[in-house]
Design a protein around this motif. Structure first.
Motif, short mmCIF file in Angstrom:
data_model
loop_
_atom_site.label_atom_id
_atom_site.label_comp_id
_atom_site.label_asym_id
_atom_site.label_seq_id
_atom_site.Cartn_x
_atom_site.Cartn_y
_atom_site.Cartn_z
N THR A 99 20.93 30.10 36.79
CA THR A 99 21.48 28.73 37.69
C THR A 99 21.37 28.75 39.07
O THR A 99 21.40 27.83 39.77
N GLU A 100 20.89 30.10 39.49
CA GLU A 100 20.64 30.29 41.24
C GLU A 100 19.08 29.65 41.31
O GLU A 100 18.90 29.75 42.54
N ILE A 101 18.26 29.57 40.35
CA ILE A 101 16.80 29.38 40.45
C ILE A 101 16.79 27.54 40.70
O ILE A 101 17.10 27.34 39.80
N GLU A 102 16.32 27.32 41.87
CA GLU A 102 16.26 25.86 42.01
C GLU A 102 15.24 25.17 42.42
O GLU A 102 14.05 26.28 42.97
N TRP A 103 14.83 24.07 42.51
CA TRP A 103 13.30 23.53 42.72
C TRP A 103 13.70 22.11 43.33
O TRP A 103 14.87 21.73 43.33
N ARG A 104 12.89 21.37 43.81
CA ARG A 104 13.01 20.17 44.58
C ARG A 104 13.28 19.30 43.24
O ARG A 104 12.65 19.33 42.35
N PRO A 105 14.38 18.56 43.38
CA PRO A 105 14.98 17.80 42.36
C PRO A 105 13.68 16.82 41.59
O PRO A 105 13.19 16.32 42.21
N VAL A 106 13.69 16.82 40.20
CA VAL A 106 12.91 15.76 39.76
C VAL A 106 14.05 14.68 38.96
O VAL A 106 15.02 15.37 38.21
N ILE A 107 13.84 13.67 39.03
CA ILE A 107 14.28 12.51 38.34
C ILE A 107 13.84 12.04 37.24
O ILE A 107 12.83 11.44 37.63
N VAL A 108 14.36 12.12 36.03
CA VAL A 108 13.59 11.49 34.80
C VAL A 108 14.66 10.68 34.22
O VAL A 108 15.82 10.79 34.22
N GLN A 109 13.94 9.45 33.77
CA GLN A 109 14.80 8.50 33.12
C GLN A 109 14.09 8.42 31.76
O GLN A 109 13.05 7.98 31.55
N MET A 110 14.73 8.81 30.33
CA MET A 110 14.31 8.94 29.33
C MET A 110 14.12 7.32 28.83
O MET A 110 15.00 6.66 29.14
N VAL B 118 17.19 16.87 37.58
CA VAL B 118 16.54 18.21 37.19
C VAL B 118 16.38 18.92 38.21
O VAL B 118 15.39 18.77 39.12
N CYS B 119 17.38 19.91 38.65
CA CYS B 119 17.20 20.98 39.70
C CYS B 119 16.69 22.16 39.53
O CYS B 119 16.69 23.08 40.29
N GLY B 120 16.26 22.53 38.33
CA GLY B 120 15.76 23.77 38.12
C GLY B 120 15.35 24.05 36.74
O GLY B 120 15.52 23.32 35.87
N PRO B 121 14.68 25.26 36.52
CA PRO B 121 13.95 25.52 35.20
C PRO B 121 15.19 25.60 33.95
O PRO B 121 14.96 25.19 33.09
N LEU B 122 16.29 26.08 34.20
CA LEU B 122 17.44 26.08 33.40
C LEU B 122 17.70 24.88 32.82
O LEU B 122 17.80 24.56 31.43
N GLN B 123 17.74 23.67 33.62
CA GLN B 123 18.08 22.33 33.21
C GLN B 123 16.96 21.97 32.39
O GLN B 123 17.13 21.10 31.45
N ALA B 124 15.85 22.14 32.99
CA ALA B 124 14.49 21.58 32.54
C ALA B 124 14.37 21.92 31.17
O ALA B 124 13.99 21.45 30.01
N PHE B 125 14.54 23.41 30.84
CA PHE B 125 14.67 23.96 29.47
C PHE B 125 15.47 23.46 28.52
O PHE B 125 15.26 23.11 27.41
N ALA B 126 16.71 23.06 28.93
CA ALA B 126 17.47 22.35 28.06
C ALA B 126 17.26 20.85 27.73
O ALA B 126 17.20 20.76 26.48
N ILE B 127 16.71 20.22 28.60
CA ILE B 127 16.18 18.79 28.28
C ILE B 127 14.76 18.96 27.42
O ILE B 127 14.74 18.18 26.53
N LEU B 128 14.14 19.87 27.61
CA LEU B 128 13.01 20.21 26.87
C LEU B 128 13.26 20.29 25.28
O LEU B 128 12.49 20.34 24.45
N GLU C 88 5.60 25.95 39.90
CA GLU C 88 4.69 25.88 38.69
C GLU C 88 5.38 25.39 37.46
O GLU C 88 4.82 24.63 36.85
N ALA C 89 6.82 26.07 37.43
CA ALA C 89 7.25 25.17 36.14
C ALA C 89 7.72 23.96 36.33
O ALA C 89 8.06 23.16 35.57
N ARG C 90 8.09 23.71 37.63
CA ARG C 90 8.39 22.13 37.87
C ARG C 90 7.23 21.25 37.41
O ARG C 90 7.55 20.30 36.79
#
Length: 87
Positions: free
Chosen positions: A10-21, A29-39, A70-72
């Motif tokens: 939860t401490e690992i962050e990246w520049r936010p990505v806004i996605v609209q499904m 999405v502010c980091g790889p943990l959130q991204a992994f959950a969405i994927l 890179e993950a972003r």
């Protein structure tokens, strides 16, 4: 944080990505943990190779074996066909 401490995912962050499904809400999405959950969510249409690659990259970023940037990029590539907008 001490240099020898291992950060939690939860401490690992990246520049936010806004996605609209296509058929769902907008996510910031502010980091790889959130991204992994969405994927891995049920509403995400499985798209094979790109999704698996993004999941692997997010996992590696959470383990500090790959950069968050890179993950972003992998996450953005995997969500491009899923979304109306990626910012």
């Amino acid at each position: 944080m001490h240099p020898n401490e291992v950060p939690t995912p939860t401490e690992i962050e990246w520049r936010p990505v806004i996605v609209q499904m296509r058929e769902g809400p907008v996510f910031k999405v502010c980091g790889p943990l959130q991204a992994f959950a969405i994927l891995n969510c049920q509403n995400f249409v499985k798209n094979g190779r790109l999704q698996r690659h993004a999941q692997q990259c997010c996992q590696l970023a959470m383990e500090r074996k790959m950069s968050a940037d890179e993950a972003r990029l992998a996450f953005m590539a995997a969500t491009m066909r899923q979304t109306l907008k990626v910012v």
